[in-house]
Write an enzyme that holds these catalytic residues in place. Structure first.
Site, mmCIF file in Angstrom:
data_model
loop_
_atom_site.group_PDB
_atom_site.id
_atom_site.type_symbol
_atom_site.label_atom_id
_atom_site.label_comp_id
_atom_site.label_asym_id
_atom_site.label_seq_id
_atom_site.Cartn_x
_atom_site.Cartn_y
_atom_site.Cartn_z
ATOM 1 N N GLY A 1 0.837 -1.200 0.000
ATOM 2 C CA GLY A 1 0.000 0.000 0.000
ATOM 3 C C GLY A 1 0.865 1.241 0.000
ATOM 4 O O GLY A 1 2.024 1.220 -0.457
ATOM 5 N N SER A 2 0.330 2.310 0.541
ATOM 6 C CA SER A 2 1.019 3.598 0.451
ATOM 7 C C SER A 2 2.181 3.679 1.446
ATOM 8 O O SER A 2 2.206 2.984 2.471
ATOM 9 C CB SER A 2 0.039 4.739 0.700
ATOM 10 O OG SER A 2 -0.533 4.601 1.976
ATOM 11 N N GLU B 1 5.725 -3.410 0.798
ATOM 12 C CA GLU B 1 5.752 -3.136 -0.660
ATOM 13 C C GLU B 1 4.972 -1.832 -0.852
ATOM 14 O O GLU B 1 3.745 -1.837 -0.775
ATOM 15 C CB GLU B 1 5.065 -4.270 -1.426
ATOM 16 C CG GLU B 1 5.870 -5.536 -1.547
ATOM 17 C CD GLU B 1 6.940 -5.448 -2.631
ATOM 18 O OE1 GLU B 1 7.051 -4.397 -3.293
ATOM 19 O OE2 GLU B 1 7.662 -6.442 -2.802
ATOM 20 N N LEU B 2 5.688 -0.734 -1.101
ATOM 21 C CA LEU B 2 5.029 0.581 -1.021
ATOM 22 C C LEU B 2 5.073 1.322 -2.359
ATOM 23 O O LEU B 2 5.290 0.724 -3.400
ATOM 24 C CB LEU B 2 5.663 1.384 0.121
ATOM 25 C CG LEU B 2 5.712 0.630 1.472
ATOM 26 C CD1 LEU B 2 6.433 1.450 2.525
ATOM 27 C CD2 LEU B 2 4.332 0.224 1.943
ATOM 28 N N CYS C 1 1.930 1.116 -8.715
ATOM 29 C CA CYS C 1 3.070 1.644 -7.956
ATOM 30 C C CYS C 1 4.279 1.882 -8.858
ATOM 31 O O CYS C 1 5.173 2.634 -8.490
ATOM 32 C CB CYS C 1 3.429 0.693 -6.824
ATOM 33 S SG CYS C 1 3.556 -1.005 -7.384
ATOM 34 N N GLU D 1 4.328 10.738 -4.994
ATOM 35 C CA GLU D 1 3.718 9.745 -5.885
ATOM 36 C C GLU D 1 2.399 10.307 -6.419
ATOM 37 O O GLU D 1 1.498 10.617 -5.634
ATOM 38 C CB GLU D 1 3.462 8.445 -5.114
ATOM 39 C CG GLU D 1 2.814 7.381 -5.973
ATOM 40 C CD GLU D 1 2.521 6.091 -5.215
ATOM 41 O OE1 GLU D 1 2.173 6.146 -4.022
ATOM 42 O OE2 GLU D 1 2.651 5.020 -5.836
HETATM 43 P P1 NAP Z 1 -3.426 2.568 1.155
HETATM 44 O O1 NAP Z 1 -4.385 3.668 1.314
HETATM 45 O O2 NAP Z 1 -2.143 2.632 1.874
HETATM 46 O O3 NAP Z 1 -4.216 1.237 1.606
HETATM 47 C C1 NAP Z 1 -3.649 -0.044 1.447
HETATM 48 C C2 NAP Z 1 -4.254 -0.976 2.480
HETATM 49 O O4 NAP Z 1 -3.764 -0.609 3.767
HETATM 50 C C3 NAP Z 1 -5.776 -0.874 2.570
HETATM 51 O O5 NAP Z 1 -6.291 -2.151 2.836
HETATM 52 C C4 NAP Z 1 -5.954 0.082 3.737
HETATM 53 O O6 NAP Z 1 -7.209 -0.016 4.329
HETATM 54 C C5 NAP Z 1 -4.848 -0.396 4.648
HETATM 55 N N1 NAP Z 1 -4.382 0.555 5.659
HETATM 56 C C6 NAP Z 1 -4.189 1.886 5.554
HETATM 57 N N2 NAP Z 1 -3.709 2.383 6.710
HETATM 58 C C7 NAP Z 1 -3.561 1.341 7.551
HETATM 59 C C8 NAP Z 1 -3.120 1.196 8.905
HETATM 60 N N3 NAP Z 1 -2.700 2.237 9.627
HETATM 61 N N4 NAP Z 1 -3.147 -0.029 9.444
HETATM 62 C C9 NAP Z 1 -3.553 -1.092 8.747
HETATM 63 N N5 NAP Z 1 -3.982 -1.026 7.474
HETATM 64 C C10 NAP Z 1 -3.991 0.177 6.876
HETATM 65 O O7 NAP Z 1 -3.112 2.307 -0.385
HETATM 66 P P2 NAP Z 1 -4.123 2.223 -1.623
HETATM 67 O O8 NAP Z 1 -4.634 3.595 -1.923
HETATM 68 O O9 NAP Z 1 -5.107 1.115 -1.422
HETATM 69 O O10 NAP Z 1 -3.115 1.738 -2.763
HETATM 70 C C11 NAP Z 1 -2.268 2.595 -3.435
HETATM 71 C C12 NAP Z 1 -0.874 2.590 -2.842
HETATM 72 O O11 NAP Z 1 -0.351 1.271 -2.814
HETATM 73 C C13 NAP Z 1 0.076 3.401 -3.697
HETATM 74 O O12 NAP Z 1 0.944 4.124 -2.872
HETATM 75 C C14 NAP Z 1 0.816 2.333 -4.473
HETATM 76 O O13 NAP Z 1 2.075 2.757 -4.943
HETATM 77 C C15 NAP Z 1 0.931 1.252 -3.446
HETATM 78 N N6 NAP Z 1 1.164 -0.049 -4.070
HETATM 79 C C16 NAP Z 1 2.392 -0.640 -3.934
HETATM 80 C C17 NAP Z 1 2.649 -1.843 -4.572
HETATM 81 C C18 NAP Z 1 3.976 -2.544 -4.477
HETATM 82 O O14 NAP Z 1 4.040 -3.736 -4.777
HETATM 83 N N7 NAP Z 1 5.054 -1.866 -4.094
HETATM 84 C C19 NAP Z 1 1.639 -2.450 -5.323
HETATM 85 C C20 NAP Z 1 0.412 -1.814 -5.417
HETATM 86 C C21 NAP Z 1 0.174 -0.612 -4.786
HETATM 87 P P3 NAP Z 1 -8.143 1.319 4.474
HETATM 88 O O15 NAP Z 1 -8.241 1.911 3.111
HETATM 89 O O16 NAP Z 1 -9.397 0.789 5.030
HETATM 90 O O17 NAP Z 1 -7.414 2.267 5.385
#
Ligand code: NAP
Length: 483
Positions: free
Chosen positions: A230-231, A250-251, A284, A378
């Site tokens: 995630g982020s 993996e961010l 990402c 990003e």
């Molecule tokens: P996100 O907002 O960080 O959410 C990802 C997951 O984390 C969701 O299930 C979210 O649930 C959960 N989450 C957020 N804060 C949390 C916390 N404090 N504790 C536990 N869980 C938490 O990311 P997104 O908008 O879904 O995805 C986009 C991001 O993912 C981008 O930054 C992208 O670059 C990154 N990404 C990275 C990769 C890689 O392989 N490096 C692959 C794909 C995506 P909630 O929404 O309910 O908070």
């Protein structure tokens, strides 16, 4: 056991049972009105981890784990169209890209099955030390324990597959919290896994509030690993609160591409247009920054804009579309704010920029100031910054001047320039004559710096999710003296 629920309500999977609860959250289902998905909390995390721990202690032979993964790949293939429609409906992913995602998830499952079949240790030459003479030693890879997995919205089937499949290959049960935008995709993959024969308790899929579920995973003494995609902000925050656990991150990124003076501009334009605008840049490794030698900048830009004009943009259900709306209104507004800021600071808008609802037209900006958000952060949207450079050294320096380090690319006809750039670019992977957006699912994939601390891809993940255990046997001399 199947719980009885209304048709537009979906239960979650906990320890082998599909259960509903009094709390529900809406999800976008295909062909119907919004579906309500049961929401779990800390109590369900505890119950799921207890069941998972029982599975861990009982274990499952490698051949059976591999068979389940292969069977899941087979079943996923049969349900390709149906699951692609779920992904398209939940996260507005263009249908052709959603189909490609299901194909990739199949390959993730199959590569993981190979890992389950071949996971082995090594022998240690104990008599290399005088004290080791007379001893035989070998290692085995043993599962680290229960995995708490958290996934993002943008690849809601394949990134869930990247959490589940290597964990099962390694012998680790999983408790998964899916993205709130895409719970149905994760629950459908869970259904595929159970239909493939995964025994109860090996997998729980618990949609629910992130803070509560994340904290419950982080605090539970029997969660050995937190595996988060995630982020940047959420990932590193989670790592700070996970006490005495391995945390795999993996961010995000802001992938750069460097074009040397001898780059094939047609090839670069073709690959980078797709790499920047497929799925509205919501990957990402979407290419966000292009550093192009100023001697070829005009011809590259002309070809790039030609490619951008020919992209299918609009309704994600249309098979010719590859760039649809961004995930939500807030993302659309953030992106237009960043574009406005870059223009106010001197960037030139050369394509796109218009917003209709959540659909941002593929946007290309020229000469964005280095301090602007579109360079420093990003974007995660359909925006590409093209920067002219006077030398390859300057291009590499600017490409590296970022907190991120996921994937980067260089376009050149010279092997020397390519290998020199690969040495200099401070990234998890450097792609040569390919967009930084490229990924095959068995690649070791992951970043440096803010972008993360691990590598995914079944072989790499299985190493992360297992420990090396050493077994030393004292070998009786049988009357022969050891040297
Ligand atoms: P996100 O907002 O960080 O959410 C990802 C997951 O984390 C969701 O299930 C979210 O649930 C959960 N989450 C957020 N804060 C949390 C916390 N404090 N504790 C536990 N869980 C938490 O990311 P997104 O908008 O879904 O995805 C986009 C991001 O993912 C981008 O930054 C992208 O670059 C990154 N990404 C990275 C990769 C890689 O392989 N490096 C692959 C794909 C995506 P909630 O929404 O309910 O908070």
């Amino acid at each position: 056991m199947e719980a009885t629920v209304a048709e537009d309500h979906r239960p979650f999977l906990i320890a082998g049972r599909w259960e509903d609860r009094s709390q529900w959250a809406p999800a976008s289902a295909p062909d119907s009105q919004p579906t309500l998905v049961a929401q779990a909390g800390a109590a369900e995390v505890c119950a799921a981890v207890d069941a998972a721990r029982g599975c861990l202690q009982k274990g499952m032979p490698a051949h059976r784990r591999a068979e389940i993964l292969d069977q899941a790949a087979e079943l996923l293939g049969r349900r390709r169209e149906e699951l692609a429609r779920v992904v398209c409906a939940e996260v507005a992913k263009p249908i052709s890209l959603a189909q490609a995602e299901i194909d990739r998830a199949q390959s993730t499952l199959r590569f993981a099955a190979v890992q389950a079949r071949t996971l082995g240790g090594r022998t240690v030459p104990m008599d290399a030390a005088p004290s080791g003479a007379g001893k035989l030693a070998f290692t085995q890879r043993v599962p680290l324990g229960v995995v708490g997995a958290i996934t993002p919205f943008n690849f809601p089937v394949n990134l869930v597959a990247h959490k589940l499949a290597p964990a099962f290959a390694a012998g680790c049960p999983v408790v998964l919290k899916p993205a709130p935008q895409a719970p149905l995709s994760a629950l459908e993959l869970a259904r595929v896994m159970t239909d493939a024969g995964l025994p109860p308790g090996w997998l729980s899929v618990l949609p629910g509030p992130a803070q509560e579920i994340g904290a419950a995973m982080g605090e539970h003494p029997h969660v050995a690993v937190i595996s988060f995609t995630g982020s940047v902000q959420a990932g590193w925050q989670l790592a700070r609160h996970a006490h005495r656990k391995k945390v795999l991150l993996e961010l995000g990124g802001s992938a750069p591409a460097v074009l040397a003076a001898d780059a094939d501009v047609d090839l670069a334009a073709e690959r980078l247009a797709l790499g920047a605008f497929s799925y509205a840049g919501q990957s990402c490794v979407s290419v966000q920054r292009v550093y192009v030698d100023r001697r070829i900048a005009d011809s590259f830009l002309e070809r790039l804009l030609g490619r951008v004009r020919s992209l299918g943009v609009g309704d994600p259900g249309d098979p010719d579309v590859i760039c649809g709306p961004v995930i939500d209104e807030a993302s659309a507004q953030r992106l237009t704010g960043w574009i406005d800021q870059a223009r106010a600071e001197g960037a030139q808008l050369v394509a796109g920029g218009s917003l209709t609802g959540r659909l941002l037209a593929p946007t290309v900006l020229l000469e964005v100031p280095h301090r602007a958000r579109l360079i420093q952060q990003e974007a995660f949207g359909p925006v590409l910054c093209v920067q002219r450079c006077s030398s390859i050294e300057q291009a590499l320096e600017l490409a590296n001047d970022t907190p991120f380090g996921l994937q980067a690319a260089v376009f050149t006809e010279s092997i020397g320039v390519a290998l020199g750039a690969a040495r200099r670019l401070d990234y998890g992977a450097v792609l040569i004559n390919e967009a930084p957006t490229f990924r095959a699912d068995h690649m070791p994939y992951g970043g440096r710096g803010d972008s993360g601390n691990t590598r995914e891809g079944p072989a790499a993940s299985v190493r992360e999710l297992t420990d090396e255990r050493l077994i030393v046997i004292d070998t009786p001399s049988g009357g022969f003296e050891h040297d």
